[in-house]
Design an enzyme around this catalytic site. Sequence first.
Site, mmCIF file in Angstrom:
data_model
loop_
_atom_site.group_PDB
_atom_site.id
_atom_site.type_symbol
_atom_site.label_atom_id
_atom_site.label_comp_id
_atom_site.label_asym_id
_atom_site.label_seq_id
_atom_site.Cartn_x
_atom_site.Cartn_y
_atom_site.Cartn_z
ATOM 1 N N SER A 183 -60.323 -79.458 -104.807
ATOM 2 C CA SER A 183 -60.933 -79.364 -103.487
ATOM 3 C C SER A 183 -62.130 -80.309 -103.378
ATOM 4 O O SER A 183 -61.971 -81.523 -103.493
ATOM 5 C CB SER A 183 -61.292 -77.897 -103.196
ATOM 6 O OG SER A 183 -61.555 -77.698 -101.831
ATOM 7 N N ASP B 67 -51.531 -73.713 -98.442
ATOM 8 C CA ASP B 67 -52.992 -73.810 -98.539
ATOM 9 C C ASP B 67 -53.585 -73.680 -97.141
ATOM 10 O O ASP B 67 -53.253 -74.461 -96.242
ATOM 11 C CB ASP B 67 -53.341 -75.172 -99.150
ATOM 12 C CG ASP B 67 -54.811 -75.343 -99.472
ATOM 13 O OD1 ASP B 67 -55.649 -74.875 -98.681
ATOM 14 O OD2 ASP B 67 -55.105 -75.984 -100.495
ATOM 15 N N HIS C 247 -54.681 -72.277 -102.155
ATOM 16 C CA HIS C 247 -55.842 -73.066 -102.573
ATOM 17 C C HIS C 247 -56.534 -72.477 -103.805
ATOM 18 O O HIS C 247 -57.589 -72.953 -104.201
ATOM 19 C CB HIS C 247 -56.841 -73.131 -101.397
ATOM 20 C CG HIS C 247 -57.836 -74.248 -101.478
ATOM 21 N ND1 HIS C 247 -57.489 -75.574 -101.333
ATOM 22 C CD2 HIS C 247 -59.187 -74.245 -101.688
ATOM 23 C CE1 HIS C 247 -58.578 -76.331 -101.439
ATOM 24 N NE2 HIS C 247 -59.615 -75.553 -101.662
#
Length: 278
Positions: free
Chosen positions: A145, A223, A256
């Site tokens: 991320s 995600d 995620h």
Amino acid sequence: MEMLEEHRCFEGWQQRWRHDSSTLNCPMTFSIFLPPPRDHTPPPVLYWLSGLTCNDENFTTKAGAQRVAAELGIVLVMPDTSPRGEQVANDDGYDLGQGAGFYLNATQPPWATHYRMYDYLRDELPALVQSQFNVSDRCAISGHSMGGHGALIMALKNPGKYTSVSAFAPIVNPCSVPWGIKAFSTYLGEDKNAWLEWDSCALMYASNAQDAIPTLIDQGDNDQFLADQLQPAVLAEAARQKAWPMTLRIQPGYDHSYYFIASFIEDHLRFHAQYLLK
């Protein structure tokens, strides 16, 4: 440097250290996994950069990377995601301030005093690791991320420093997504030209062919941040236009979380080993 923790792990050692950072003007913590020694050759290093709200322990405790790192003989170094401490500027939002350093050098007050994570990762931390541990100068970088953004910009801005780069669900185009716009406008000011040097897509378009290194990106199609914040297809298009050796894998059903990272971290370690262990 002060050792905070040490644990035997897959015949190697998982350690946590604190040191005073001259770059960030505060004490910093990092975690390191030292695989069992093999011969007299110092092992290479994979740096892992974590995402928003994380510290050096998230990857250490959740990703399950130590088994394969021990098998391959790769040192894992996990820095924190920002400077820390009462004197360090902060924000109430999860996506700004401590835990959200975005791996750049801030230019705006009050952030510029401490938020120089880019310099810390490029210079101070690797020099410290080299001086305190028996490691080679061969290294690769990966992250998740915000940390995927960090890994990509570190590789793109420092040709020749890393053998390879990988990322899980990276923020590839921060100049154009809410997380990046909030962070960049705060840390860097309103001059959007200054933002471009911290944007993977802009850096890739500006890159030279001889500087390209093998790149692997995994992205879950479930995600919740995929459409609004991550947009890996934008980087894939830049890579296509630049003939950059990048593989983007869309993983069906994955989100995620660290469950996603744990599912594919072995692939990433073996990917990096191809180049680190040459």
